[in-house]
Enzyme design. Structure first.
Site, PDB file in Angstrom:
ATOM      1  N   ASN A  54     -13.182  -0.607 -23.148  1.00  0.00           N
ATOM      2  CA  ASN A  54     -11.981  -0.784 -22.631  1.00  0.00           C
ATOM      3  C   ASN A  54     -10.991  -0.945 -23.791  1.00  0.00           C
ATOM      4  OD1 ASN A  54     -10.755  -2.906 -21.356  1.00  0.00           O
ATOM      5  ND2 ASN A  54     -12.231  -3.949 -20.451  1.00  0.00           N
TER       6      ASN A  54
ATOM      7  N   TYR B 231       0.803  -1.014  -0.290  1.00  0.00           N
ATOM      8  CA  TYR B 231      -0.369   0.436   0.023  1.00  0.00           C
ATOM      9  C   TYR B 231       0.789   0.886  -0.136  1.00  0.00           C
ATOM     10  CZ  TYR B 231      -5.098  -2.562   0.352  1.00  0.00           C
ATOM     11  OH  TYR B 231      -5.524  -2.978  -0.103  1.00  0.00           O
TER      12      TYR B 231
ATOM     13  N   HIS C  35     -14.949   0.267  -2.956  1.00  0.00           N
ATOM     14  CA  HIS C  35     -13.998  -0.164  -1.860  1.00  0.00           C
ATOM     15  C   HIS C  35     -12.813   0.848  -1.279  1.00  0.00           C
ATOM     16  CE1 HIS C  35     -14.252  -3.578  -5.795  1.00  0.00           C
ATOM     17  NE2 HIS C  35     -15.544  -3.347  -5.371  1.00  0.00           N
TER      18      HIS C  35
ATOM     19  N   CYS D 142      -4.776   4.971  19.805  1.00  0.00           N
ATOM     20  CA  CYS D 142      -5.075   4.272  20.770  1.00  0.00           C
ATOM     21  C   CYS D 142      -3.985   3.352  21.138  1.00  0.00           C
ATOM     22  CB  CYS D 142      -6.696   3.696  20.194  1.00  0.00           C
ATOM     23  SG  CYS D 142      -6.309   2.138  19.820  1.00  0.00           S
TER      24      CYS D 142
ATOM     25  N   VAL E 295      -9.480   2.919  -5.740  1.00  0.00           N
ATOM     26  CA  VAL E 295      -9.401   3.787  -4.538  1.00  0.00           C
ATOM     27  C   VAL E 295      -8.045   5.116  -4.411  1.00  0.00           C
ATOM     28  CG1 VAL E 295      -9.800   1.114  -3.158  1.00  0.00           C
ATOM     29  CG2 VAL E 295      -7.307   1.778  -4.374  1.00  0.00           C
TER      30      VAL E 295
ATOM     31  N   ARG F  35       2.076   2.081  -3.529  1.00  0.00           N
ATOM     32  CA  ARG F  35       0.823   2.294  -4.375  1.00  0.00           C
ATOM     33  C   ARG F  35       0.668   3.685  -3.722  1.00  0.00           C
ATOM     34  NH1 ARG F  35      -4.326  -1.625  -3.514  1.00  0.00           N
ATOM     35  NH2 ARG F  35      -5.153  -0.273  -4.946  1.00  0.00           N
TER      36      ARG F  35
ATOM     37  N   SER G 148     -12.625  -4.726 -15.761  1.00  0.00           N
ATOM     38  CA  SER G 148     -12.649  -6.143 -15.910  1.00  0.00           C
ATOM     39  C   SER G 148     -13.341  -7.208 -16.108  1.00  0.00           C
ATOM     40  CB  SER G 148     -11.172  -7.751 -15.524  1.00  0.00           C
ATOM     41  OG  SER G 148     -11.583  -7.263 -14.067  1.00  0.00           O
TER      42      SER G 148
HETATM   43  C1  BV8 Z   1     -17.383 -10.007  -0.628  1.00  0.00           C
HETATM   44  C2  BV8 Z   1      -9.712  -2.513  -3.619  1.00  0.00           C
HETATM   45  C3  BV8 Z   1     -18.483 -11.395   0.666  1.00  0.00           C
HETATM   46  C4  BV8 Z   1      -8.569  -2.813  -2.415  1.00  0.00           C
HETATM   47  C5  BV8 Z   1     -10.498  -4.522  -4.094  1.00  0.00           C
HETATM   48  C6  BV8 Z   1     -13.938 -17.146  -3.553  1.00  0.00           C
HETATM   49  C7  BV8 Z   1     -13.233 -16.388  -2.753  1.00  0.00           C
HETATM   50  C8  BV8 Z   1     -13.469 -15.362  -1.541  1.00  0.00           C
HETATM   51  C9  BV8 Z   1     -14.682 -14.242  -1.773  1.00  0.00           C
HETATM   52  C10 BV8 Z   1     -15.239 -14.741  -3.462  1.00  0.00           C
HETATM   53  C11 BV8 Z   1     -14.396 -15.566  -4.898  1.00  0.00           C
HETATM   54  N1  BV8 Z   1     -15.235 -15.844  -5.626  1.00  0.00           N
HETATM   55  C12 BV8 Z   1     -15.779 -14.351  -5.463  1.00  0.00           C
HETATM   56  C13 BV8 Z   1     -15.792 -13.645  -4.623  1.00  0.00           C
HETATM   57  C14 BV8 Z   1     -16.213 -12.441  -4.074  1.00  0.00           C
HETATM   58  C15 BV8 Z   1     -14.811 -11.720  -4.664  1.00  0.00           C
HETATM   59  C16 BV8 Z   1     -14.576 -11.842  -5.675  1.00  0.00           C
HETATM   60  O1  BV8 Z   1     -15.070 -11.419  -6.370  1.00  0.00           O
HETATM   61  N2  BV8 Z   1     -13.314 -12.281  -6.150  1.00  0.00           N
HETATM   62  C17 BV8 Z   1     -12.564 -12.298  -7.613  1.00  0.00           C
HETATM   63  C18 BV8 Z   1     -11.635 -12.236  -7.352  1.00  0.00           C
HETATM   64  C19 BV8 Z   1     -13.913 -13.682  -8.051  1.00  0.00           C
HETATM   65  N3  BV8 Z   1     -15.581 -10.625  -3.549  1.00  0.00           N
HETATM   66  C20 BV8 Z   1     -15.405 -10.062  -2.950  1.00  0.00           C
HETATM   67  O2  BV8 Z   1     -14.590 -10.466  -2.064  1.00  0.00           O
HETATM   68  C21 BV8 Z   1     -16.305  -8.927  -2.231  1.00  0.00           C
HETATM   69  N4  BV8 Z   1     -16.909  -9.383  -0.987  1.00  0.00           N
HETATM   70  O3  BV8 Z   1     -17.725 -10.824  -1.406  1.00  0.00           O
HETATM   71  O4  BV8 Z   1     -17.748 -10.300   0.670  1.00  0.00           O
HETATM   72  C22 BV8 Z   1     -19.411 -11.217   1.937  1.00  0.00           C
HETATM   73  C23 BV8 Z   1     -20.681 -11.059   2.240  1.00  0.00           C
HETATM   74  C24 BV8 Z   1     -21.356 -10.960   2.636  1.00  0.00           C
HETATM   75  C25 BV8 Z   1     -21.121 -10.900   3.973  1.00  0.00           C
HETATM   76  C26 BV8 Z   1     -19.477 -11.081   4.707  1.00  0.00           C
HETATM   77  C27 BV8 Z   1     -18.731 -10.987   3.117  1.00  0.00           C
HETATM   78  C28 BV8 Z   1     -15.172  -7.235  -2.086  1.00  0.00           C
HETATM   79  C29 BV8 Z   1     -14.102  -7.012  -3.506  1.00  0.00           C
HETATM   80  C30 BV8 Z   1     -13.898  -6.323  -3.464  1.00  0.00           C
HETATM   81  C31 BV8 Z   1     -11.994  -6.465  -2.869  1.00  0.00           C
HETATM   82  N5  BV8 Z   1     -11.659  -5.007  -2.883  1.00  0.00           N
HETATM   83  N6  BV8 Z   1      -9.926  -3.621  -4.323  1.00  0.00           N
HETATM   84  C32 BV8 Z   1      -7.205  -2.193  -3.298  1.00  0.00           C
HETATM   85  O5  BV8 Z   1      -7.571  -1.708  -4.245  1.00  0.00           O
HETATM   86  O6  BV8 Z   1      -6.104  -2.742  -2.723  1.00  0.00           O
HETATM   87  S1  BV8 Z   1     -10.587  -5.455  -5.837  1.00  0.00           S
HETATM   88  C33 BV8 Z   1      -9.693  -4.453  -6.915  1.00  0.00           C
HETATM   89  O7  BV8 Z   1      -9.303  -5.513  -7.586  1.00  0.00           O
HETATM   90  C34 BV8 Z   1      -9.985  -3.092  -7.173  1.00  0.00           C
HETATM   91  O8  BV8 Z   1     -10.807  -2.712  -6.404  1.00  0.00           O
HETATM   92  C35 BV8 Z   1     -11.195  -4.135  -8.713  1.00  0.00           C
HETATM   93  O9  BV8 Z   1     -12.489  -3.467  -7.900  1.00  0.00           O
HETATM   94  C36 BV8 Z   1     -10.637  -5.204  -8.753  1.00  0.00           C
HETATM   95  C37 BV8 Z   1      -9.578  -5.085 -10.080  1.00  0.00           C
HETATM   96  O10 BV8 Z   1     -10.356  -5.566 -10.769  1.00  0.00           O
HETATM   97  P1  BV8 Z   1     -10.584  -3.933 -12.073  1.00  0.00           P
HETATM   98  O11 BV8 Z   1     -10.739  -2.066 -11.115  1.00  0.00           O
HETATM   99  O12 BV8 Z   1     -11.552  -4.295 -13.849  1.00  0.00           O
HETATM  100  O13 BV8 Z   1      -9.585  -3.871 -12.315  1.00  0.00           O
HETATM  101  P2  BV8 Z   1      -8.124  -5.022 -13.549  1.00  0.00           P
HETATM  102  O14 BV8 Z   1      -6.643  -4.857 -13.805  1.00  0.00           O
HETATM  103  O15 BV8 Z   1      -9.030  -6.333 -13.208  1.00  0.00           O
HETATM  104  O16 BV8 Z   1      -8.690  -4.337 -14.780  1.00  0.00           O
HETATM  105  C38 BV8 Z   1      -8.127  -3.769 -15.105  1.00  0.00           C
HETATM  106  C39 BV8 Z   1      -9.068  -3.102 -17.381  1.00  0.00           C
HETATM  107  O17 BV8 Z   1      -9.155  -2.347 -17.815  1.00  0.00           O
HETATM  108  C40 BV8 Z   1      -9.056  -4.180 -17.851  1.00  0.00           C
HETATM  109  O18 BV8 Z   1     -10.461  -5.022 -18.320  1.00  0.00           O
HETATM  110  C41 BV8 Z   1      -8.436  -3.908 -19.041  1.00  0.00           C
HETATM  111  O19 BV8 Z   1      -8.613  -4.503 -20.501  1.00  0.00           O
HETATM  112  C42 BV8 Z   1      -8.830  -2.465 -18.710  1.00  0.00           C
HETATM  113  N7  BV8 Z   1      -8.120  -1.534 -19.313  1.00  0.00           N
HETATM  114  C43 BV8 Z   1      -6.716  -1.267 -19.029  1.00  0.00           C
HETATM  115  N8  BV8 Z   1      -6.088  -0.012 -19.269  1.00  0.00           N
HETATM  116  C44 BV8 Z   1      -7.149   0.985 -20.158  1.00  0.00           C
HETATM  117  C45 BV8 Z   1      -8.097   0.043 -20.196  1.00  0.00           C
HETATM  118  N9  BV8 Z   1      -9.840   0.173 -20.578  1.00  0.00           N
HETATM  119  C46 BV8 Z   1      -9.966   1.564 -21.264  1.00  0.00           C
HETATM  120  N10 BV8 Z   1      -8.468   2.455 -21.524  1.00  0.00           N
HETATM  121  C47 BV8 Z   1      -6.874   1.747 -20.736  1.00  0.00           C
HETATM  122  N11 BV8 Z   1      -6.410   3.108 -20.360  1.00  0.00           N
HETATM  123 ZN    ZN Z   2      -7.893   2.899  17.812  1.00  0.00          ZN
END
Ligand code: BV8
Ligand code: ZN
Length: 240
Positions: free
Chosen positions: A212, A66, A118, A149, A102, A69, A188
């Site tokens: 995209n 972090y 997020h 704290c 974020v 980043r 994605s």
């Molecule tokens: C939840 C914050 C449950 C932190 C992020 C199995 C086990 C455990 C969990 C799961 C599981 N299966 C599914 C899940 C749920 C899980 C999930 O979805 N997992 C995925 C991997 C399958 N989700 C969660 O856990 C969520 N919480 O479900 O809670 C629950 C429910 C009830 C009660 C209790 C619990 C929480 C998800 C949030 C995670 N935190 N980020 C940080 O940033 O440090 S996610 C993080 O990754 C990002 O925030 C973002 O959301 C994600 C990445 O996605 P993108 O933003 O799309 O980025 P990426 O690189 O993937 O893609 C970029 C795109 O841009 C590409 O398509 C590329 O082609 C395009 N691009 C590139 N350049 C350009 C462009 N487009 C245009 N112009 C350009 N120039």
């Molecule tokens: Zn505290």
């Protein structure tokens, strides 16, 4: 009719627009996307690092990622894509920008109605007490941060396995259900529940347009796909 023309027509007729952005919209500001970022950062994958378990096991390594980043983002500026969305918001009475990012670049570009699903890399919160604060400092390497704290602090973001802020999530669902056009930009569409906003828009009768550089899993449920960089396409789209 070329896709950009149809896109302009969709935009012109829209009264209520929702936007969903992902890491791709910040790529042209020099912030690697998650696939890029995790690749760039010691071969870790976000699913391994952005979890409460990883933080409990090895808080220094999670903070190191972090801090890396935060430093990148502190030196980044909003790009033409962020700025075009801020301009678009001014011209549309009903406009909500839902982001998975974020980095705070939408707000830096002047966007007002931003929902950070997020959380924000600039907030820090205590692991023991309810204290949460803004911290723009750029600590180095493996340095841990602590709350007043005395307990260990963590980045104020939503990790995998953690719930999204309920009120922000509800607002995002409402915005997507009531929009007549959803723009999906630079994501994605693999992370849920955020990605679920796209079928939700469709089932609520909205048209969906994606910007995209490559084909994403939602390609077959959207009305219009503009292939290219958000920083190039959005100003073209919004200028008219
Ligand atoms: C939840 C914050 C449950 C932190 C992020 C199995 C086990 C455990 C969990 C799961 C599981 N299966 C599914 C899940 C749920 C899980 C999930 O979805 N997992 C995925 C991997 C399958 N989700 C969660 O856990 C969520 N919480 O479900 O809670 C629950 C429910 C009830 C009660 C209790 C619990 C929480 C998800 C949030 C995670 N935190 N980020 C940080 O940033 O440090 S996610 C993080 O990754 C990002 O925030 C973002 O959301 C994600 C990445 O996605 P993108 O933003 O799309 O980025 P990426 O690189 O993937 O893609 C970029 C795109 O841009 C590409 O398509 C590329 O082609 C395009 N691009 C590139 N350049 C350009 C462009 N487009 C245009 N112009 C350009 N120039
Ligand atoms: Zn505290």
């Amino acid at each position: 009719m070329p896709a950009i023309e149809s896109a302009r027509a969709l935009l012109k007729n829209a009264k209520n627009i929702a936007v969903l952005t992902g890491a791709g919209i910040s790529a042209e500001s020099g912030i690697p996307t998650f696939r890029g970022a995790s690749g760039l950062w010691k071969q870790f994958r976000p699913e391994e690092l952005a979890t409460p378990e990883a933080f409990a096991r090895d808080p220094q390594t999670v903070w190191e990622w972090y801090h890396w980043r935060r430093k990148l983002i502190a030196g980044a500026k909003p790009n033409a894509g962020h700025l075009a969305l801020a301009r678009l918001e001014q011209g549309i009475p009903e406009f909500t920008l839902v982001t998975q990012n974020v980095d705070g670049l939408h707000q830096a570009a002047g966007s007002k109605a931003v929902l950070e699903l997020h959380g924000s890399i600039w907030t820090v919160r205590c692991t023991q007490c309810p204290h949460e604060w803004m911290d723009r400092g750029t600590a180095e390497g493996r340095q841990l941060l602590y709350c007043r704290c005395g307990a260990l602090a963590r980045p104020g973001v939503v990790w995998f396995g953690e719930v999204l802020p309920p009120d922000i999530w509800r607002e995002a669902e409402e915005a997507v259900k009531s929009c007549d056009l959803l723009l999906v930009i630079g994501t994605s569409a693999v992370v849920y529940p955020a990605a679920g906003l796209v079928p939700l828009a469709r089932s609520s009768g909205a048209r969906v347009m994606e910007i995209n550089i490559e084909r994403s899993p939602i390609a077959n449920i959207i009305d219009l796909q503009l292939t290219g960089q958000a920083g190039h396409l959005l100003p073209e789209l919004v200028e008219e």
